[in-house]
Design a protein around this motif. Structure first.
Motif, mmCIF file in Angstrom:
data_model
loop_
_atom_site.group_PDB
_atom_site.id
_atom_site.type_symbol
_atom_site.label_atom_id
_atom_site.label_comp_id
_atom_site.label_asym_id
_atom_site.label_seq_id
_atom_site.Cartn_x
_atom_site.Cartn_y
_atom_site.Cartn_z
ATOM 1 N N GLY A 141 0.558 -2.336 -5.027
ATOM 2 C CA GLY A 141 0.116 -3.724 -5.815
ATOM 3 C C GLY A 141 0.818 -4.836 -5.023
ATOM 4 N N ALA A 195 2.806 -3.817 -8.735
ATOM 5 C CA ALA A 195 3.465 -2.761 -7.616
ATOM 6 C C ALA A 195 4.554 -1.943 -8.301
ATOM 7 C CB ALA A 195 3.919 -3.678 -6.425
ATOM 8 N N VAL A 196 4.828 -0.681 -7.809
ATOM 9 C CA VAL A 196 6.144 0.122 -8.221
ATOM 10 C C VAL A 196 6.721 0.578 -7.013
ATOM 11 C CG1 VAL A 196 6.566 2.110 -9.796
ATOM 12 C CG2 VAL A 196 5.041 0.703 -10.578
ATOM 13 N N ARG A 245 9.846 3.053 -6.113
ATOM 14 C CA ARG A 245 10.862 4.050 -6.425
ATOM 15 C C ARG A 245 12.047 3.892 -5.406
ATOM 16 N NH1 ARG A 245 10.761 9.474 -8.664
ATOM 17 N NH2 ARG A 245 8.840 8.933 -9.565
ATOM 18 N N THR A 283 0.942 -1.361 0.201
ATOM 19 C CA THR A 283 -0.012 0.035 0.107
ATOM 20 C C THR A 283 1.074 1.131 -0.093
ATOM 21 O OG1 THR A 283 -0.185 0.384 2.366
ATOM 22 C CG2 THR A 283 -1.687 -1.273 1.486
ATOM 23 N N PHE A 284 0.298 2.447 0.104
ATOM 24 C CA PHE A 284 1.066 3.756 0.154
ATOM 25 C C PHE A 284 1.778 3.696 1.301
ATOM 26 C CE2 PHE A 284 -1.886 5.359 -3.221
ATOM 27 C CZ PHE A 284 -0.993 5.259 -4.312
ATOM 28 N N ARG A 289 12.668 3.392 -10.974
ATOM 29 C CA ARG A 289 11.321 2.917 -10.665
ATOM 30 C C ARG A 289 11.324 1.274 -10.904
ATOM 31 N NH1 ARG A 289 8.231 3.996 -14.733
ATOM 32 N NH2 ARG A 289 6.489 3.476 -13.715
ATOM 33 N N GLU A 349 5.412 3.634 -4.943
ATOM 34 C CA GLU A 349 4.873 4.784 -5.718
ATOM 35 C C GLU A 349 3.454 4.371 -6.154
ATOM 36 O OE1 GLU A 349 7.358 6.920 -8.958
ATOM 37 O OE2 GLU A 349 6.190 5.520 -10.055
ATOM 38 N N ARG A 350 3.468 3.217 -6.441
ATOM 39 C CA ARG A 350 2.150 2.573 -6.603
ATOM 40 C C ARG A 350 1.736 1.090 -5.944
ATOM 41 N NH1 ARG A 350 0.631 1.166 -13.094
ATOM 42 N NH2 ARG A 350 1.693 -0.666 -12.379
#
Length: 205
Positions: A186, A136-137, A139, A49-50, A129, A183-184
């Motif tokens: 997933g 999921a990404v 950074r 998650t974030f 990235r 960053e994203r």
């Protein structure tokens, strides 16, 4: 730098390396079993998650500063750029060889993701990235400096050797892996592809 007709500096003498991609494979996904544990254990999948990995020791959008941030008073709340720890199978093998060990497990040093196939993984630049097949990404913030805490954890798993807490920071220099933030959101699963998207690079002088 050379100057233009108006006396302004130009970039004619600066080498700029174009952005590119390098692919690898996720070998292991790991997380801390509780907020009190440093070492990580195998997971069938990591749901990011974030805030990072829910329940993990390093989860959270912010964290408290420590010895790595001497420019802040210790305990200052700051953004958490260290949500995820990633290491390389090849680099761990090289560190183990230099320490005269049969192996170093990713979980011993608190890693969340073990990857393979990306050369000189720890040297991937900030802003890279890491795009995982599960969406999921991550950074990259930068390399994860090896410390005595991780060396002590290795020592606990190899009890017949002394001095590993001091040896690891030397052997792991620029090979201990990376830290980054989500960053994203997933999922990361063992066996899936990860693609490192490297940004343009240059040396600022």
């Amino acid at each position: 730098m050379a100057g233009d007709l108006f006396g302004r500096d130009t970039l004619d003498d600066m080498e700029i390396v174009a952005r590119r991609k390098v692919s690898g494979t996720v070998r292991e996904a790991l997380a801390t079993p509780s907020s009190e544990s440093f070492e990580t254990v195998w997971q069938a999948a990591l749901k990011l998650t974030f805030d990072g990995i829910p329940g993990d020791l390093h989860a959270g959008r912010t964290r408290r500063s420590g010895s790595r941030e001497p420019w802040y008073s210790r305990g200052t709340e700051m953004c958490n750029e260290r949500q995820i720890s990633l290491v390389s199978e090849e680099e761990l093998a090289a560190i183990a060889a230099d320490m005269d060990l049969a192996a170093i497990e990713a979980g011993w040093i608190g890693a969340n993701v073990l990857v393979a196939g990306i050369p000189r993984f720890t040297m991937l630049p900030p802003r890279t990235r890491l795009v995982f097949a599960g969406g999921a990404v991550v950074r990259v913030d930068g390399d994860n400096a090896p410390c005595r805490l991780a060396g002590e954890a290795i020592g606990r798993n190899v009890p017949d050797r002394e001095g590993l807490d001091l040896l690891f920071p030397k052997a792991g220099r620029r090979r201990r892996g990376l830290v980054g933030f989500v960053e994203r959101p997933g999922v990361i699963r063992p066996g899936e592809e990860v693609i490192a998207h490297l940004p343009e690079q240059w040396i600022y002088r």
